[in-house]
Design an enzyme around this catalytic site. Sequence first.
Site, PDB file in Angstrom:
ATOM      1  N   CYS A   1       0.803  -1.239   0.000  1.00  0.00           N
ATOM      2  CA  CYS A   1       0.000   0.000   0.000  1.00  0.00           C
ATOM      3  C   CYS A   1       0.832   1.284   0.000  1.00  0.00           C
ATOM      4  O   CYS A   1       0.382   2.317  -0.526  1.00  0.00           O
ATOM      5  CB  CYS A   1      -0.921   0.043   1.217  1.00  0.00           C
ATOM      6  SG  CYS A   1      -1.637  -1.551   1.660  1.00  0.00           S
TER       7      CYS A   1
ATOM      8  N   CYS B   1       1.442   3.831  -3.093  1.00  0.00           N
ATOM      9  CA  CYS B   1       0.447   4.818  -3.546  1.00  0.00           C
ATOM     10  C   CYS B   1      -0.021   5.736  -2.416  1.00  0.00           C
ATOM     11  O   CYS B   1      -0.325   6.899  -2.650  1.00  0.00           O
ATOM     12  CB  CYS B   1      -0.765   4.106  -4.136  1.00  0.00           C
ATOM     13  SG  CYS B   1      -0.353   3.258  -5.671  1.00  0.00           S
ATOM     14  N   HIS B   2      -0.132   5.193  -1.187  1.00  0.00           N
ATOM     15  CA  HIS B   2      -0.730   5.992  -0.104  1.00  0.00           C
ATOM     16  C   HIS B   2       0.311   6.647   0.800  1.00  0.00           C
ATOM     17  O   HIS B   2      -0.055   7.476   1.640  1.00  0.00           O
ATOM     18  CB  HIS B   2      -1.662   5.108   0.740  1.00  0.00           C
ATOM     19  CG  HIS B   2      -2.776   4.497  -0.064  1.00  0.00           C
ATOM     20  ND1 HIS B   2      -3.924   5.175  -0.373  1.00  0.00           N
ATOM     21  CD2 HIS B   2      -2.909   3.280  -0.632  1.00  0.00           C
ATOM     22  CE1 HIS B   2      -4.723   4.390  -1.103  1.00  0.00           C
ATOM     23  NE2 HIS B   2      -4.121   3.243  -1.279  1.00  0.00           N
TER      24      HIS B   2
ATOM     25  N   MET C   1      -7.081   1.433  -7.642  1.00  0.00           N
ATOM     26  CA  MET C   1      -6.914   0.653  -6.409  1.00  0.00           C
ATOM     27  C   MET C   1      -7.092  -0.841  -6.745  1.00  0.00           C
ATOM     28  O   MET C   1      -8.156  -1.268  -7.199  1.00  0.00           O
ATOM     29  CB  MET C   1      -7.973   1.100  -5.395  1.00  0.00           C
ATOM     30  CG  MET C   1      -8.126   0.182  -4.190  1.00  0.00           C
ATOM     31  SD  MET C   1      -6.769   0.309  -3.010  1.00  0.00           S
ATOM     32  CE  MET C   1      -7.104  -1.127  -1.986  1.00  0.00           C
TER      33      MET C   1
ATOM     34  N   HIS D   1       5.042  11.748 -11.101  1.00  0.00           N
ATOM     35  CA  HIS D   1       5.217  10.292 -11.087  1.00  0.00           C
ATOM     36  C   HIS D   1       6.253   9.868 -12.133  1.00  0.00           C
ATOM     37  O   HIS D   1       7.426  10.090 -11.941  1.00  0.00           O
ATOM     38  CB  HIS D   1       3.859   9.610 -11.291  1.00  0.00           C
ATOM     39  CG  HIS D   1       3.879   8.166 -10.940  1.00  0.00           C
ATOM     40  ND1 HIS D   1       3.969   7.714  -9.651  1.00  0.00           N
ATOM     41  CD2 HIS D   1       3.842   7.060 -11.715  1.00  0.00           C
ATOM     42  CE1 HIS D   1       4.002   6.383  -9.641  1.00  0.00           C
ATOM     43  NE2 HIS D   1       3.922   5.970 -10.891  1.00  0.00           N
TER      44      HIS D   1
ATOM     45  N   HIS E   1      -0.121   8.086 -17.418  1.00  0.00           N
ATOM     46  CA  HIS E   1       0.927   7.159 -16.955  1.00  0.00           C
ATOM     47  C   HIS E   1       1.777   6.775 -18.157  1.00  0.00           C
ATOM     48  O   HIS E   1       1.496   5.797 -18.851  1.00  0.00           O
ATOM     49  CB  HIS E   1       0.300   5.920 -16.291  1.00  0.00           C
ATOM     50  CG  HIS E   1       1.300   5.151 -15.475  1.00  0.00           C
ATOM     51  ND1 HIS E   1       2.252   4.345 -16.046  1.00  0.00           N
ATOM     52  CD2 HIS E   1       1.503   5.077 -14.140  1.00  0.00           C
ATOM     53  CE1 HIS E   1       2.993   3.798 -15.082  1.00  0.00           C
ATOM     54  NE2 HIS E   1       2.556   4.226 -13.911  1.00  0.00           N
TER      55      HIS E   1
HETATM   56 FE1  DHE Z   1       6.219   1.532 -11.195  1.00  0.00          FE
HETATM   57  C1  DHE Z   1       8.353   3.169 -13.363  1.00  0.00           C
HETATM   58  C2  DHE Z   1       6.397   4.149  -9.041  1.00  0.00           C
HETATM   59  C3  DHE Z   1       3.665   0.189  -9.374  1.00  0.00           C
HETATM   60  C4  DHE Z   1       6.451  -1.304 -13.009  1.00  0.00           C
HETATM   61  N1  DHE Z   1       7.131   3.350 -11.230  1.00  0.00           N
HETATM   62  C5  DHE Z   1       7.995   3.828 -12.216  1.00  0.00           C
HETATM   63  C6  DHE Z   1       8.478   5.121 -11.814  1.00  0.00           C
HETATM   64  C7  DHE Z   1       7.927   5.395 -10.589  1.00  0.00           C
HETATM   65  C8  DHE Z   1       7.095   4.281 -10.224  1.00  0.00           C
HETATM   66  C9  DHE Z   1       8.153   6.626  -9.749  1.00  0.00           C
HETATM   67  C10 DHE Z   1       9.454   5.983 -12.599  1.00  0.00           C
HETATM   68  C11 DHE Z   1      10.865   5.548 -12.340  1.00  0.00           C
HETATM   69  C12 DHE Z   1      11.895   6.313 -13.157  1.00  0.00           C
HETATM   70  O1  DHE Z   1      11.691   6.504 -14.359  1.00  0.00           O
HETATM   71  O2  DHE Z   1      12.920   6.728 -12.615  1.00  0.00           O
HETATM   72  N2  DHE Z   1       5.178   2.070  -9.519  1.00  0.00           N
HETATM   73  C13 DHE Z   1       5.431   3.178  -8.785  1.00  0.00           C
HETATM   74  C14 DHE Z   1       4.531   3.245  -7.650  1.00  0.00           C
HETATM   75  O3  DHE Z   1       4.575   4.082  -6.701  1.00  0.00           O
HETATM   76  C15 DHE Z   1       3.478   2.239  -7.875  1.00  0.00           C
HETATM   77  C16 DHE Z   1       2.270   2.949  -8.448  1.00  0.00           C
HETATM   78  C17 DHE Z   1       2.921   1.533  -6.645  1.00  0.00           C
HETATM   79  C18 DHE Z   1       3.921   0.730  -5.845  1.00  0.00           C
HETATM   80  O4  DHE Z   1       3.574   0.300  -4.753  1.00  0.00           O
HETATM   81  O5  DHE Z   1       5.036   0.524  -6.276  1.00  0.00           O
HETATM   82  C19 DHE Z   1       4.143   1.396  -8.971  1.00  0.00           C
HETATM   83  N3  DHE Z   1       5.222  -0.262 -11.183  1.00  0.00           N
HETATM   84  C20 DHE Z   1       4.220  -0.607 -10.369  1.00  0.00           C
HETATM   85  C21 DHE Z   1       3.758  -1.942 -10.630  1.00  0.00           C
HETATM   86  O6  DHE Z   1       2.861  -2.566  -9.998  1.00  0.00           O
HETATM   87  C22 DHE Z   1       4.506  -2.446 -11.801  1.00  0.00           C
HETATM   88  C23 DHE Z   1       3.574  -2.618 -12.993  1.00  0.00           C
HETATM   89  C24 DHE Z   1       5.169  -3.789 -11.576  1.00  0.00           C
HETATM   90  C25 DHE Z   1       6.104  -3.768 -10.398  1.00  0.00           C
HETATM   91  O7  DHE Z   1       7.245  -3.502 -10.546  1.00  0.00           O
HETATM   92  O8  DHE Z   1       5.683  -3.987  -9.305  1.00  0.00           O
HETATM   93  C26 DHE Z   1       5.484  -1.288 -12.035  1.00  0.00           C
HETATM   94  N4  DHE Z   1       7.208   1.032 -12.884  1.00  0.00           N
HETATM   95  C27 DHE Z   1       7.206  -0.221 -13.430  1.00  0.00           C
HETATM   96  C28 DHE Z   1       8.106  -0.231 -14.579  1.00  0.00           C
HETATM   97  C29 DHE Z   1       8.636   1.074 -14.704  1.00  0.00           C
HETATM   98  C30 DHE Z   1       8.061   1.834 -13.613  1.00  0.00           C
HETATM   99  C31 DHE Z   1       8.358  -1.436 -15.478  1.00  0.00           C
HETATM  100  C32 DHE Z   1       9.637   1.578 -15.732  1.00  0.00           C
HETATM  101  C33 DHE Z   1       8.971   1.897 -17.030  1.00  0.00           C
HETATM  102  C34 DHE Z   1       9.952   2.276 -18.102  1.00  0.00           C
HETATM  103  O9  DHE Z   1       9.734   1.886 -19.262  1.00  0.00           O
HETATM  104  O10 DHE Z   1      10.929   2.965 -17.790  1.00  0.00           O
END
Ligand code: DHE
Length: 547
Positions: free
Chosen positions: A43, A46-47, A84, A327, A369
């Site tokens: 959680c 996001c929160h 969510m 983000h 996003h």
């Molecule tokens: Fe991510 C990028 C934050 C959930 C896969 N994700 C990012 C970035 C942030 C972020 C700040 C940018 C990073 C950068 O460029 O420097 N992500 C978050 C969260 O806060 C969130 C919403 C909730 C959490 O609890 O983490 C979250 N993210 C996920 C997932 O559930 C994903 C689908 C699978 C996982 O990893 O758990 C996921 N996020 C990704 C991926 C990128 C990403 C694959 C990079 C994308 C790219 O092409 O550069």
Amino acid sequence: MVKGKLLGFGALLLSFGVALGASVPKLTPQEMKRATQIYFDRCAGCHGMLRKGATGPALTPDVTRPLGLKTIENIITNGLPGGMPDWGRQGILSRKDIKLLAKFLMHEPPQPPLMTLSDMKKWWKVYIPPDERPTKPQHKHNWKNFMGVILRDVGKVAIIDGDTKKLVSIVDTGFAVHIFRSSGTGRYFLTIGRDGKATLIDLWLKKPDKVAEVKVCYDARSIDTSKYRGPKGDYMDKLAVVGCYWPPSFVILDGQTLEPIKIVDTSHYTWDTNDYVEEARVASIVASHHDPEWIITDKEAGKVMVVNYEDPTNLRMHLVDAERFLHDGGWDLSKRYFLVAANMRNKIIVIDSVKKKFVAEIETGVKPHPGRGANFVHPRFGPVWCTGHLGSNNVACIGTDPVNHSRYAWKLVANIELPGSGGGTLFIKTHPKSTHIWVDRPLSADPKLQRQLYVIDKDSLRVIKTINVIDELRKKGYRNIDGRIVHPEFDMYGKEVWVSVWGRKDKPTAIVVFDDRTMKIKKVITGDWVRTPTGIFNVYTTTNDIY
Ligand code: DHE
């Protein structure tokens, strides 16, 4: 603004049948410990650790207590529109854990610990020192076309040869790795886990493996490296930076050993109301190619930090007011402008990395996003950058050339509708050699749409194909593979698109390779090791920021 958001959330909850008024249920110290861990794992992203809200609403006791246990349990089980997750329905959290979490949310959030440089150094390990590493690749693979695949819930990453599609190596990286980034030369892959653990993987070893690791925070999402080679010095492979969610900070590391060098606190005053936010977390980071600088976003404060890394002892930083809550984002085609989602304001913010100034904000749809977005040159609009949305079924494209196409610069030039209703897109990707943009939709509320990919033609700006990936796999005889389709990634040549089938940990799934031209499956990579694949990263495109 925040108040408005809470009222909106409250109204939504009421529509779910909220029982107002509730006493605070007791928790034993063991239950508190377990609930804190579940909250952190599922959680806090996001929160927020302090539960003050960001991508998700605030969950402080003034919000949760009036809702009552049953309503909170219902939301955790079934999710809510707009992102969510339905943790219960997906089978990720048990009924027992959901009950425990609901009780925990009624209590004041526990204060999480801070971390010092000496704490970090206790975690720091160099497995192979720089002078014992090879001076040229120790294998015959085309390492620039390696694909790094995150195997999220098993705490590993896979390195696959993009030319042969053969598994080259599996590296233990630790809990829930989130992203890969490449070093300036591309020789090293760096990963960051949700637990704040960074890993340096040497792709020149006979079998690529980690050569150093360190933990620099308790909760993190981003990492990048120094990519500047120019008259002010050559910083290729010299430094790295981790963006932390908790403690809210960024940490500068030695790029060869990951030794932590400097912690910079990112707690700030918000750009607009000037309220102090302790938990002002680092979201996306990009590395400049034309200056020794990183662009680092401060999510809750809505500020962008342009950090010059030439002299970490006397760090120079420009603080640019942007928007809340920042983000993910990426460069435009020229790599001068950084475009980043302020997803709770439905806007994309543009920052000029040369002038180090705010340029524009563009409303694009509900919760943009982009991942890093998709760049290409359109015959009419010139260079454009596009993003998908979590909350609406559109891909929006923005003109990015203020010199030769000034009429379109920082304006919405296309709004491409995806089939079906609702958003759910996480990532979109293209390549200069391709005529297509590929779009996923894993967070749709509709299981059918979660399994689709969309191909957009760059000229007509229309969806020209919808691919039901799991159906296509069934036709090829892969009957047991199921999951959401996530993170399209091109190979270095721009001929193939790789995606993950993001399933449950207890069952292997697949990495599916499409021919970009025919949009047909070319190869299915599967095996017992393919567990919870998520992000896929090509060395060449990641190093050169091609997307
Ligand atoms: Fe991510 C990028 C934050 C959930 C896969 N994700 C990012 C970035 C942030 C972020 C700040 C940018 C990073 C950068 O460029 O420097 N992500 C978050 C969260 O806060 C969130 C919403 C909730 C959490 O609890 O983490 C979250 N993210 C996920 C997932 O559930 C994903 C689908 C699978 C996982 O990893 O758990 C996921 N996020 C990704 C991926 C990128 C990403 C694959 C990079 C994308 C790219 O092409 O550069």
